[in-house]
Enzyme design. Structure first.
Site, PDB file in Angstrom:
ATOM      1  N   ARG A  91      -1.111  -0.859  -8.598  1.00  0.00           N
ATOM      2  CA  ARG A  91      -2.516  -0.547  -8.265  1.00  0.00           C
ATOM      3  C   ARG A  91      -2.614   0.982  -8.277  1.00  0.00           C
ATOM      4  NH1 ARG A  91      -3.486  -0.998  -2.299  1.00  0.00           N
ATOM      5  NH2 ARG A  91      -3.991  -3.205  -2.523  1.00  0.00           N
ATOM      6  N   ASP A  95       0.851  -1.188   0.000  1.00  0.00           N
ATOM      7  CA  ASP A  95       0.000   0.000   0.000  1.00  0.00           C
ATOM      8  C   ASP A  95       0.888   1.239   0.000  1.00  0.00           C
ATOM      9  OD1 ASP A  95      -2.303  -1.550   0.229  1.00  0.00           O
ATOM     10  OD2 ASP A  95      -2.519  -1.234   2.394  1.00  0.00           O
ATOM     11  N   GLY A 141      -5.714   8.393  -3.903  1.00  0.00           N
ATOM     12  CA  GLY A 141      -4.905   8.869  -2.772  1.00  0.00           C
ATOM     13  C   GLY A 141      -5.811   9.274  -1.629  1.00  0.00           C
ATOM     14  N   ALA A 142      -5.512   8.769  -0.418  1.00  0.00           N
ATOM     15  CA  ALA A 142      -6.445   8.911   0.699  1.00  0.00           C
ATOM     16  C   ALA A 142      -5.974   9.852   1.802  1.00  0.00           C
ATOM     17  CB  ALA A 142      -6.705   7.530   1.309  1.00  0.00           C
ATOM     18  N   ARG A 196     -10.088   7.293   7.476  1.00  0.00           N
ATOM     19  CA  ARG A 196      -9.841   7.685   6.082  1.00  0.00           C
ATOM     20  C   ARG A 196     -11.090   7.458   5.239  1.00  0.00           C
ATOM     21  NH1 ARG A 196      -4.693   5.654   7.264  1.00  0.00           N
ATOM     22  NH2 ARG A 196      -5.008   3.613   6.320  1.00  0.00           N
ATOM     23  N   ARG A 197     -11.835   6.391   5.544  1.00  0.00           N
ATOM     24  CA  ARG A 197     -13.074   6.134   4.786  1.00  0.00           C
ATOM     25  C   ARG A 197     -14.118   7.222   5.074  1.00  0.00           C
ATOM     26  NH1 ARG A 197      -9.503   3.138   3.618  1.00  0.00           N
ATOM     27  NH2 ARG A 197      -9.257   4.860   2.200  1.00  0.00           N
ATOM     28  N   THR A 213     -10.825   2.104  -7.837  1.00  0.00           N
ATOM     29  CA  THR A 213     -11.686   3.271  -7.618  1.00  0.00           C
ATOM     30  C   THR A 213     -13.149   2.834  -7.561  1.00  0.00           C
ATOM     31  OG1 THR A 213     -12.334   5.433  -8.519  1.00  0.00           O
ATOM     32  CG2 THR A 213     -11.845   3.728 -10.136  1.00  0.00           C
ATOM     33  N   HIS A 214     -13.975   3.687  -6.903  1.00  0.00           N
ATOM     34  CA  HIS A 214     -15.425   3.465  -6.921  1.00  0.00           C
ATOM     35  C   HIS A 214     -16.086   4.507  -7.802  1.00  0.00           C
ATOM     36  CE1 HIS A 214     -13.484   2.722  -3.042  1.00  0.00           C
ATOM     37  NE2 HIS A 214     -14.040   1.546  -3.168  1.00  0.00           N
ATOM     38  N   GLN A 238      -0.407   6.693  -6.100  1.00  0.00           N
ATOM     39  CA  GLN A 238      -1.533   7.623  -5.886  1.00  0.00           C
ATOM     40  C   GLN A 238      -1.573   8.713  -6.962  1.00  0.00           C
ATOM     41  OE1 GLN A 238       0.476   8.405  -2.354  1.00  0.00           O
ATOM     42  NE2 GLN A 238      -1.023   7.475  -0.978  1.00  0.00           N
TER      43      GLN A 238
HETATM   44  C1  LIG Z   1      -8.561  -1.455  -3.550  1.00  0.00           C
HETATM   45  C2  LIG Z   1      -8.168  -0.117  -3.044  1.00  0.00           C
HETATM   46  C3  LIG Z   1      -6.936   0.044  -2.426  1.00  0.00           C
HETATM   47  C4  LIG Z   1      -6.541   1.300  -1.975  1.00  0.00           C
HETATM   48  N1  LIG Z   1      -5.261   1.470  -1.489  1.00  0.00           N
HETATM   49  C5  LIG Z   1      -4.826   2.724  -1.195  1.00  0.00           C
HETATM   50  C6  LIG Z   1      -3.470   2.965  -0.866  1.00  0.00           C
HETATM   51  O1  LIG Z   1      -2.617   2.069  -0.845  1.00  0.00           O
HETATM   52  N2  LIG Z   1      -3.106   4.250  -0.566  1.00  0.00           N
HETATM   53  C7  LIG Z   1      -4.008   5.289  -0.612  1.00  0.00           C
HETATM   54  O2  LIG Z   1      -3.617   6.444  -0.364  1.00  0.00           O
HETATM   55  N3  LIG Z   1      -5.296   5.076  -0.900  1.00  0.00           N
HETATM   56  C8  LIG Z   1      -5.738   3.828  -1.214  1.00  0.00           C
HETATM   57  N4  LIG Z   1      -7.049   3.631  -1.564  1.00  0.00           N
HETATM   58  C9  LIG Z   1      -8.058   4.721  -1.341  1.00  0.00           C
HETATM   59  C10 LIG Z   1      -8.097   5.696  -2.495  1.00  0.00           C
HETATM   60  O3  LIG Z   1      -6.917   6.462  -2.525  1.00  0.00           O
HETATM   61  C11 LIG Z   1      -9.309   6.639  -2.383  1.00  0.00           C
HETATM   62  O4  LIG Z   1      -9.180   7.419  -1.214  1.00  0.00           O
HETATM   63  C12 LIG Z   1     -10.654   5.941  -2.348  1.00  0.00           C
HETATM   64  O5  LIG Z   1     -10.690   4.866  -3.241  1.00  0.00           O
HETATM   65  C13 LIG Z   1     -11.797   6.913  -2.719  1.00  0.00           C
HETATM   66  O6  LIG Z   1     -11.606   7.408  -4.001  1.00  0.00           O
HETATM   67  P1  LIG Z   1     -12.431   6.920  -5.300  1.00  0.00           P
HETATM   68  O7  LIG Z   1     -11.441   6.540  -6.335  1.00  0.00           O
HETATM   69  O8  LIG Z   1     -13.396   5.877  -4.954  1.00  0.00           O
HETATM   70  O9  LIG Z   1     -13.106   8.238  -5.860  1.00  0.00           O
HETATM   71  P2  LIG Z   1     -14.017   9.360  -5.188  1.00  0.00           P
HETATM   72  O10 LIG Z   1     -14.152  10.425  -6.216  1.00  0.00           O
HETATM   73  O11 LIG Z   1     -13.500   9.728  -3.847  1.00  0.00           O
HETATM   74  O12 LIG Z   1     -15.393   8.632  -4.989  1.00  0.00           O
HETATM   75  C14 LIG Z   1     -16.197   8.200  -6.085  1.00  0.00           C
HETATM   76  C15 LIG Z   1     -17.486   7.610  -5.528  1.00  0.00           C
HETATM   77  O13 LIG Z   1     -17.189   6.410  -4.809  1.00  0.00           O
HETATM   78  C16 LIG Z   1     -17.989   6.305  -3.638  1.00  0.00           C
HETATM   79  N5  LIG Z   1     -17.104   6.363  -2.454  1.00  0.00           N
HETATM   80  C17 LIG Z   1     -15.785   6.681  -2.427  1.00  0.00           C
HETATM   81  N6  LIG Z   1     -15.312   6.589  -1.177  1.00  0.00           N
HETATM   82  C18 LIG Z   1     -16.338   6.228  -0.383  1.00  0.00           C
HETATM   83  C19 LIG Z   1     -16.476   5.956   1.001  1.00  0.00           C
HETATM   84  N7  LIG Z   1     -15.446   6.051   1.838  1.00  0.00           N
HETATM   85  N8  LIG Z   1     -17.691   5.596   1.461  1.00  0.00           N
HETATM   86  C20 LIG Z   1     -18.750   5.471   0.637  1.00  0.00           C
HETATM   87  N9  LIG Z   1     -18.680   5.708  -0.706  1.00  0.00           N
HETATM   88  C21 LIG Z   1     -17.499   6.076  -1.202  1.00  0.00           C
HETATM   89  C22 LIG Z   1     -18.948   7.464  -3.682  1.00  0.00           C
HETATM   90  O14 LIG Z   1     -20.088   7.009  -4.380  1.00  0.00           O
HETATM   91  C23 LIG Z   1     -18.201   8.495  -4.505  1.00  0.00           C
HETATM   92  O15 LIG Z   1     -19.044   9.417  -5.136  1.00  0.00           O
HETATM   93  C24 LIG Z   1      -7.447   2.398  -2.071  1.00  0.00           C
HETATM   94  C25 LIG Z   1      -8.675   2.236  -2.691  1.00  0.00           C
HETATM   95  C26 LIG Z   1      -9.034   1.016  -3.193  1.00  0.00           C
HETATM   96  C27 LIG Z   1     -10.343   0.890  -3.898  1.00  0.00           C
END
Ligand SMILES: Cc1cc2nc3c(=O)[nH]c(=O)nc-3n(C[C@H](O)[C@H](O)[C@H](O)COP(=O)(O)OP(=O)(O)OC[C@H]3O[C@@H](n4cnc5c(N)ncnc54)[C@H](O)[C@@H]3O)c2cc1C
Length: 314
Positions: A187, A136, A191-192, A291-292, A229-230, A166
Site C-alpha cells: 500500500r 501499517d 506518509g503521515a 494525524r488527520r 491517497t485522496h 511511505q
Molecule cells: C488507506 C490509507 C492508509 C494509510 N495508511 C498509512 C500508514 O500506514 N502510514 C502512514 O504514515 N500514513 C498512512 N496513511 C496516511 C497518508 O500517509 C497521508 O497522510 C494521507 O493519506 C493524506 O495524504 P494524501 O495522499 O491524501 O494527500 P494530501 O496532498 O495530503 O491531500 C490531498 C487532498 O486530500 C484531502 N485530504 C487529505 N487529508 C485530509 C484530511 N485529513 N481531512 C480532509 N481532507 C483531506 C484534501 O482534499 C487534500 O487537498 C494512509 C492513508 C490512506 C488513504
C-alpha cells in the site's frame, strides 16, 4: 514547508494530556460528535454497521482496531487477543475479511520476538479464515524493524500479508523494489508523521513527485498494489499510467480513509475502479485523529464547532 510545520504542531498537541481528556469527553459522545467524521465508532458493532453501509455503496474495506505505542507485554497480548476476537466477529458478521495492524500495538517496543509471536497468533487464524492483514507503517524509527518483522513472517511462509510504504521517506524506492522482488503487496501512502529532513522529503512537491514515481513503479512491477491517497492529481497519474500500459482495473486498487473525499470515492467506483476504505474504530482514537487534523489544519474548524455544539447541549 507548511505541511511539515502543521504536522509538527499537531504532533506536539497529540502529546497533550489535557487536550486528549477534552477530546475524549466530546469527540465521540454522540452520533454527530466531531471525531466520528474519521472514526467509525468505539465498538466492533459500530464499525460493522459502517462496514455494511460501505459495502452497500460498492466499496471494499479494511478495519483498523485502533491502538499503538504499547509498552508492556500484557498490553501487547491484550491487543493481539482483541484482534483475534475481532476476526471471529467479522466472520460472523459476513463482512470483508481484511484488517490493518500497527506493530507498536503488538509490542515491537517491548521486544522483537514478542511482536513476531503476537503477529503469528493473528496470522494463523487469519490465513485459515481467508483474511488479508496489512501492516501499517509508523514513524521512521520503526521502518527498518517493521520491514524486518514483515520479512521474517514472509520467509515463514505467510502470504496473506502486505506492507504500507511511505513515499516521503528517502529510502522507500529501495523498499518498493524489495517488496516487488518478493512479490509482496504494497500500500503506497504519502506518509503521515513528522519526520526530519535526513529521513524524509519536507516539501509537498517533492513528496508528490516521489509518490507519482513509486506509483508507476508499483503498477509496472508490483503485485496488486494499493494506491492510497485522496489527491486527485496522484489518482489521475495512476489512472493514466494504467491505461497507457494496458494494466487492467483488477490488477490494482485505490484506497482512502473513512470520512475523507466521499465525492471522489463515488466517482472512482462509478468509473469502474476498486476502492478500499480504511475504517478505524476503538477507544484509542486520539493519535489517529490528530494525524488527520495535521494533514489538513482546516479540519480544526469543524472540531471547534463540534466542541461548542456539545457544550451548548449540556
Ligand atoms: C488507506 C490509507 C492508509 C494509510 N495508511 C498509512 C500508514 O500506514 N502510514 C502512514 O504514515 N500514513 C498512512 N496513511 C496516511 C497518508 O500517509 C497521508 O497522510 C494521507 O493519506 C493524506 O495524504 P494524501 O495522499 O491524501 O494527500 P494530501 O496532498 O495530503 O491531500 C490531498 C487532498 O486530500 C484531502 N485530504 C487529505 N487529508 C485530509 C484530511 N485529513 N481531512 C480532509 N481532507 C483531506 C484534501 O482534499 C487534500 O487537498 C494512509 C492513508 C490512506 C488513504
Amino acid at each position: 514547508m507548511f505541511a511539515a510545520a502543521s504536522k509538527a504542531l499537531f504532533y506536539a498537541l497529540s502529546r497533550s494530556t489535557a487536550l486528549k481528556r477534552m477530546a475524549s469527553t466530546y469527540g465521540m459522545a454522540s452520533d454527530d460528535s466531531f471525531a466520528r467524521r474519521f472514526i467509525a465508532g468505539e465498538t466492533a458493532e459500530e464499525a460493522i454497521a459502517v462496514a455494511h453501509a460501505l459495502h452497500a455503496r460498492g466499496l471494499l474495506l479494511t478495519l483498523d482496531f485502533l491502538g499503538e505505542s504499547v509498552r508492556t507485554p500484557d498490553e501487547a497480548a491484550a491487543a493481539t487477543a482483541a484482534y483475534r476476537r475481532l476476526m471471529d466477529v467479522l466472520v460472523a458478521a459476513g463482512i470483508e475479511r481484511n484488517v490493518s495492524i500497527k506493530l507498536t500495538q503488538l509490542g515491537i517496543d517491548v521486544d522483537r520476538a514478542t511482536c513476531v509471536d503476537n503477529l503469528r497468533r493473528i496470522l494463523d487464524p487469519a490465513e485459515r479464515n481467508g483474511f488479508f492483514v496489512r501492516i501499517d507503517m509508523e514513524n521512521s524509527r520503526y521502518t527498518q524493524a517493521t520491514l524486518e518483522v514483515f520479512e521474517t513472517l514472509w520467509h515463514l511462509g505467510y502470504r496473506q500479508i502486505g506492507m504500507a510504504l511511505q513515499a516521503y521517506l528517502h529510502r522507500t524506492e529501495q523498499d518498493v523494489r524489495r517488496m516487488n522482488e518478493l512479490g509482496a503487496r504494497v500500500r503506497l501512502v504519502k506518509g503521515a508523521y513528522k519526520e526530519p529532513p535526513a529521513a524524509a522529503f519536507q516539501k509537498k512537491s517533492e513528496v508528490d513527485e516521489a509518490f507519482a514515481r513509486l506509483t508507476r513503479l508499483l503498477l509496472d512491477e508490483g503485485n496488486y498494489p494499493a494506491i492510497a491517497t485522496h489527491d486527485e492529481r496522484m489518482i489521475d497519474i495512476a489512472r493514466a499510467h494504467a491505461t497507457e500500459r494496458g494494466i487492467a482495473n483488477d490488477r490494482f486498487e485505490f484506497q482512502m480513509l473513512y470520512g475523507i473525499r466521499r465525492d471522489l470515492q463515488e466517482a472512482l467506483v462509478a468509473a469502474g475502479y476498486r476502492l478500499r476504505i480504511y475504517v478505524p474504530f476503538g477507544t484509542q482514537w486520539f493519535p489517529y485523529f490528530m494525524r488527520r487534523l495535521g494533514e489538513r489544519p482546516a479540519n480544526i474548524g469543524f472540531v471547534i464547532r463540534g466542541i461548542m455544539g456539545e457544550k451548548a447541549r449540556q
